[in-house]
Design a protein around this motif. Structure first.
Motif, PDB file in Angstrom:
ATOM      1  N   LYS A  10      -1.808   6.838  -5.311  1.00  0.00           N
ATOM      2  CA  LYS A  10      -1.624   7.660  -6.512  1.00  0.00           C
ATOM      3  C   LYS A  10      -1.693   9.143  -6.187  1.00  0.00           C
ATOM      4  O   LYS A  10      -0.957   9.950  -6.756  1.00  0.00           O
ATOM      5  CB  LYS A  10      -2.686   7.284  -7.534  1.00  0.00           C
ATOM      6  CG  LYS A  10      -2.407   7.800  -8.923  1.00  0.00           C
ATOM      7  CD  LYS A  10      -3.526   7.482  -9.882  1.00  0.00           C
ATOM      8  CE  LYS A  10      -3.540   6.029 -10.258  1.00  0.00           C
ATOM      9  NZ  LYS A  10      -4.551   5.723 -11.275  1.00  0.00           N
ATOM     10  N   LEU A  45       8.018   4.600 -12.227  1.00  0.00           N
ATOM     11  CA  LEU A  45       6.602   4.233 -12.172  1.00  0.00           C
ATOM     12  C   LEU A  45       6.375   2.883 -12.825  1.00  0.00           C
ATOM     13  O   LEU A  45       6.852   2.620 -13.923  1.00  0.00           O
ATOM     14  CB  LEU A  45       5.767   5.300 -12.878  1.00  0.00           C
ATOM     15  CG  LEU A  45       4.260   5.111 -12.908  1.00  0.00           C
ATOM     16  CD1 LEU A  45       3.679   5.172 -11.498  1.00  0.00           C
ATOM     17  CD2 LEU A  45       3.613   6.176 -13.781  1.00  0.00           C
ATOM     18  N   TRP A  68      -3.754   3.196  -6.570  1.00  0.00           N
ATOM     19  CA  TRP A  68      -2.382   2.920  -6.153  1.00  0.00           C
ATOM     20  C   TRP A  68      -1.472   2.726  -7.359  1.00  0.00           C
ATOM     21  O   TRP A  68      -1.914   2.275  -8.409  1.00  0.00           O
ATOM     22  CB  TRP A  68      -2.332   1.646  -5.315  1.00  0.00           C
ATOM     23  CG  TRP A  68      -3.025   1.752  -4.001  1.00  0.00           C
ATOM     24  CD1 TRP A  68      -4.373   1.678  -3.774  1.00  0.00           C
ATOM     25  CD2 TRP A  68      -2.424   1.935  -2.730  1.00  0.00           C
ATOM     26  NE1 TRP A  68      -4.640   1.808  -2.440  1.00  0.00           N
ATOM     27  CE2 TRP A  68      -3.447   1.964  -1.763  1.00  0.00           C
ATOM     28  CE3 TRP A  68      -1.102   2.076  -2.301  1.00  0.00           C
ATOM     29  CZ2 TRP A  68      -3.206   2.133  -0.407  1.00  0.00           C
ATOM     30  CZ3 TRP A  68      -0.856   2.234  -0.949  1.00  0.00           C
ATOM     31  CH2 TRP A  68      -1.904   2.263  -0.013  1.00  0.00           C
ATOM     32  N   CYS A  69      -0.172   3.030  -7.154  1.00  0.00           N
ATOM     33  CA  CYS A  69       0.838   2.769  -8.182  1.00  0.00           C
ATOM     34  C   CYS A  69       2.024   2.059  -7.544  1.00  0.00           C
ATOM     35  O   CYS A  69       2.407   2.345  -6.408  1.00  0.00           O
ATOM     36  CB  CYS A  69       1.335   4.073  -8.808  1.00  0.00           C
ATOM     37  SG  CYS A  69       0.131   4.870  -9.878  1.00  0.00           S
ATOM     38  N   TRP A  77       4.101  -0.197  -3.185  1.00  0.00           N
ATOM     39  CA  TRP A  77       2.897   0.505  -3.633  1.00  0.00           C
ATOM     40  C   TRP A  77       2.703   1.800  -2.859  1.00  0.00           C
ATOM     41  O   TRP A  77       2.908   1.842  -1.652  1.00  0.00           O
ATOM     42  CB  TRP A  77       1.681  -0.392  -3.454  1.00  0.00           C
ATOM     43  CG  TRP A  77       1.705  -1.578  -4.361  1.00  0.00           C
ATOM     44  CD1 TRP A  77       2.312  -2.779  -4.134  1.00  0.00           C
ATOM     45  CD2 TRP A  77       1.107  -1.668  -5.649  1.00  0.00           C
ATOM     46  NE1 TRP A  77       2.129  -3.619  -5.200  1.00  0.00           N
ATOM     47  CE2 TRP A  77       1.384  -2.960  -6.151  1.00  0.00           C
ATOM     48  CE3 TRP A  77       0.361  -0.803  -6.435  1.00  0.00           C
ATOM     49  CZ2 TRP A  77       0.942  -3.395  -7.395  1.00  0.00           C
ATOM     50  CZ3 TRP A  77      -0.086  -1.236  -7.675  1.00  0.00           C
ATOM     51  CH2 TRP A  77       0.205  -2.513  -8.134  1.00  0.00           C
ATOM     52  N   VAL A  95       1.642  11.114 -12.725  1.00  0.00           N
ATOM     53  CA  VAL A  95       0.674  10.110 -13.144  1.00  0.00           C
ATOM     54  C   VAL A  95      -0.713  10.764 -13.059  1.00  0.00           C
ATOM     55  O   VAL A  95      -1.012  11.464 -12.089  1.00  0.00           O
ATOM     56  CB  VAL A  95       0.767   8.819 -12.305  1.00  0.00           C
ATOM     57  CG1 VAL A  95       0.483   9.067 -10.841  1.00  0.00           C
ATOM     58  CG2 VAL A  95      -0.129   7.734 -12.855  1.00  0.00           C
ATOM     59  N   GLU A 119       3.197  -0.453 -12.434  1.00  0.00           N
ATOM     60  CA  GLU A 119       1.765  -0.727 -12.558  1.00  0.00           C
ATOM     61  C   GLU A 119       0.946   0.270 -11.740  1.00  0.00           C
ATOM     62  O   GLU A 119       1.354   0.682 -10.658  1.00  0.00           O
ATOM     63  CB  GLU A 119       1.521  -2.154 -12.052  1.00  0.00           C
ATOM     64  CG  GLU A 119       0.098  -2.600 -12.027  1.00  0.00           C
ATOM     65  CD  GLU A 119      -0.052  -3.990 -11.429  1.00  0.00           C
ATOM     66  OE1 GLU A 119      -1.211  -4.373 -11.173  1.00  0.00           O
ATOM     67  OE2 GLU A 119       0.954  -4.685 -11.218  1.00  0.00           O
ATOM     68  N   CYS A 120      -0.212   0.656 -12.261  1.00  0.00           N
ATOM     69  CA  CYS A 120      -1.143   1.527 -11.521  1.00  0.00           C
ATOM     70  C   CYS A 120      -2.554   0.977 -11.639  1.00  0.00           C
ATOM     71  O   CYS A 120      -3.000   0.604 -12.720  1.00  0.00           O
ATOM     72  CB  CYS A 120      -1.139   2.952 -12.065  1.00  0.00           C
ATOM     73  SG  CYS A 120       0.334   3.899 -11.726  1.00  0.00           S
TER      74      CYS A 120
END
Length: 180
Positions: free
Chosen positions: A167, A146, A153-154, A164, A173, A148-149
């Motif tokens: 999420k 994992l 989206w992550c 990407w 997460v 950036e979120c």
């Protein structure tokens, strides 16, 4: 009152403490609803629940927080995302996406964040946008690192591919979690 005057001194001292405590309470801002509701671990003072990953290829989850407790579950996938729900000394109560788990020694866990793909197939995009190009397709139960979120989206990576993903298609997460 006693002749040495301790009762009167004690009363005056207690009264002054009460006044100071009241002034401090009025001067400090009241905690927000989110702060008041946020539970923290006794051992680490980190938020509960929170996500971690399995550091080892095989880890025992026990009925209680000691080695003398019976093993209820054995996790067998290194980097598997797990959710910590409680702490007791060096032990963490964890669960996987299905709710299976138990107490694990903290040395078996890593702060490295991973997620599990929840959809049968998941298109990984070059940008956090449904209209951006597809760079890879991950199958269900793929474990990805994992990154950036943002709110929806992550950024994830696995098998040399990164991009990407929505999420809501990932376990590991929190829905409201933001990461840089």
């Amino acid at each position: 009152m006693r002749q040495d005057g301790r009762t009167a001194v004690t009363f005056r001292f207690s009264w002054h403490l009460a006044v100071v405590a009241l002034l401090l309470a009025l001067a400090l801002p009241a905690p927000t609803r989110a702060q008041a509701a946020e539970k923290r671990g006794q051992a680490t003072n980190l938020p509960l629940p929170r996500y971690v990953s399995l550091k080892v290829a095989e880890g025992n989850a026990r009925r209680g927080p000691t080695l003398s407790h019976r093993i209820d579950w054995v996790f067998k996938r290194r980097d598997m995302p797990l959710q910590i729900t409680a702490e007791h000394g060096h032990w963490r109560r964890v669960q996987d996406r299905d709710g299976a788990g138990g107490w694990m020694h903290y040395a078996l866990l890593s702060g490295t964040r991973t997620v599990l793909v929840e959809q049968e197939t998941l298109q990984i995009r070059s940008q956090p946008d449904e209209s951006s190009s597809v760079v890879a397709v991950f199958e269900q139960s793929v474990i990805a690192r994992l990154g950036e979120c943002n709110p929806g989206w992550c950024r994830i990576s696995s098998g040399g591919y990164r991009g990407w993903a929505p999420k809501k298609a990932l376990w590991g997460v929190a829905p409201d979690e933001l990461r840089d």
